[in-house]
Enzyme design. Structure first.
Site, short mmCIF file in Angstrom:
data_model
loop_
_atom_site.label_atom_id
_atom_site.label_comp_id
_atom_site.label_asym_id
_atom_site.label_seq_id
_atom_site.Cartn_x
_atom_site.Cartn_y
_atom_site.Cartn_z
N SER A 175 6.08 -4.93 -6.02
CA SER A 175 5.72 -3.91 -5.03
C SER A 175 4.55 -4.31 -4.15
CB SER A 175 5.39 -2.59 -5.73
OG SER A 175 4.30 -2.73 -6.62
N ASP A 230 -3.03 3.82 -3.23
CA ASP A 230 -2.48 4.73 -4.23
C ASP A 230 -2.94 4.27 -5.61
OD1 ASP A 230 -0.83 2.60 -4.98
OD2 ASP A 230 0.99 3.44 -4.11
N HIS A 239 -1.91 0.22 -5.72
CA HIS A 239 -1.82 -0.75 -4.62
C HIS A 239 -3.03 -0.71 -3.70
CE1 HIS A 239 2.35 0.32 -5.86
NE2 HIS A 239 2.44 -1.01 -5.87
#
Length: 370
Positions: A39, A330, A333
């Site tokens: 991600s 977040d 990340h």
């Protein structure tokens, strides 16, 4: 020596040596860029999959220019692949699953990354339908067949040989596997030091396979400060302190990864693999956020619960008004600003951050020797 492609010749011809440095004209065409991993570098492949590991709803993308809409990047704006693309003078690579990745867009490269994946196939099984690492490499082979049909096999081979690759994996093998639940299957199978050795050996197989598919410049990032992300502060930390067991995992993994990459280079007799110590880069602003212009490196800009560290960012989450003040976007990340700091170190960092060389040096060397 690899035969010159047309665009490589243009790059060489448009470069002038000035006081020992190389200055390239803006007309030089950027090299192809390929991205693999999780991600941290996914630019939207998971948008096309039936999975919960997605970032396709607001406020993801709130600062993404020019649309300010979610793209599938786990960021308020650009991620590290976008910023590297900008630094090599290219447009951002499209997700491989995007229907827009056709024709000349293929020559820019492709992003094969998928949120939730790890080095191991059993990492991230809770996300169900994600593109695991070996499948990403299969897609890369499929990509090469598509490019061969477009520009011919010889030109396609040159495009891949002369490309730049970024690969980011490993963090999920701890967060979403070994430490996911108490007494996980992998933690029962291996003590942490042996698990790290196992991960490194499996990663080496993946990297060898990637090399066999043709790229000759491969940036490999380490894990970030796993125990210091808002998610782990919320769930495992004590009084705002980083979770020690996850920090130990990163401290074991990153040096062994770097040594493995250098050993691969010695075996190959050339500097193919570049160790990007993103853990050290990230730790710099986790340990001293104010020095880098952040107000906090503990609280996420977007989220809920302690440190905004529970779950992903949603339209109902708390949302900070100034994203540039937060090192984390977040629970997991980095913010775009933090990604920019990391990309700067990838481009021009010392050997402590980029071993055996940084991206600027790679670009200069390759302009001469390709």
């Amino acid at each position: 020596m690899t035969s010159y492609s047309n665009f490589a010749l243009l790059a060489i011809l448009s470069c002038v040596i000035v006081i020992g440095s190389i200055v390239c004209g803006a007309e030089a065409r950027a090299r192809a860029f390929f991205v693999f991993g999780d991600s941290l570098v996914d630019s939207g492949n998971n948008n096309y999959l039936a999975t919960t590991a997605r970032a396709d709803a607001p406020p993801y993308g709130i600062d993404y220019a020019p649309t300010h809409r979610p793209t599938g990047r786990f960021s308020n704006g650009y991620n590290i692949p976008d910023l590297i693309s900008q630094k090599i003078g290219a447009e951002s690579t499209l997700p491989y699953l995007s229907p827009e990745l056709t024709g000349n867009k293929l020559l820019v490269g492709a992003n094969f990354a998928s949120a939730g994946i790890g080095i191991l196939n059993d990492t991230g099984i809770q996300f169900v339908n994600v593109i695991r690492m070996y499948r990403q490499l299969e897609y890369f082979q499929e990509y090469q067949n598509r490019v061969s049909a477009l520009i011919g096999a010889s030109q396609a081979k040159s495009l891949v040989n002369e490309s730049l690759v970024l690969i980011t994996a490993g963090g999920n093998d701890f967060v979403n596997n070994y430490f996911l639940v108490p007494n996980s299957a992998r933690s029962r199978q291996y003590p942490l030091p042996q698990y790290v050795k196992y991960l490194i050996s499996e990663y080496q197989k993946l990297l060898q396979r990637l090399y066999d598919l043709g790229p000759r410049r491969i940036l490999v990032t380490g894990t970030g400060p796993l125990g210091c992300v808002p998610s782990e502060l919320a769930q495992r930390g004590r009084n705002g302190q980083c979770a020690p067991e996850l920090q130990r995992a990163a401290e074991l993994f990153n040096p062994q990864l770097e040594q493995m990459l250098l050993q691969l280079n010695r075996k190959l007799g050339k500097d193919v693999f570049i160790a990007a110590n993103t853990g050290k880069m990230h730790n710099n602003f986790v340990s001293n956020p104010q020095q880098f212009g952040f107000v906090t490196a503990k609280v996420a800009c977007c989220g809920q619960g302690p440190y905004n560290g529970l779950g992903l960012c949603t339209p109902l989450s708390n949302l900070c008004s100034n994203r540039g003040e937060y090192a984390f976007w977040d629970a997991f990340h980095p913010s775009e600003k933090a990604n920019r700091l990391i990309a700067e170190e990838i481009m021009s960092g010392s050997k402590a951050y980029m071993n055996p060389m940084n991206l600027s040096t790679i670009l200069d060397l390759d302009a001469i020797t390709t």
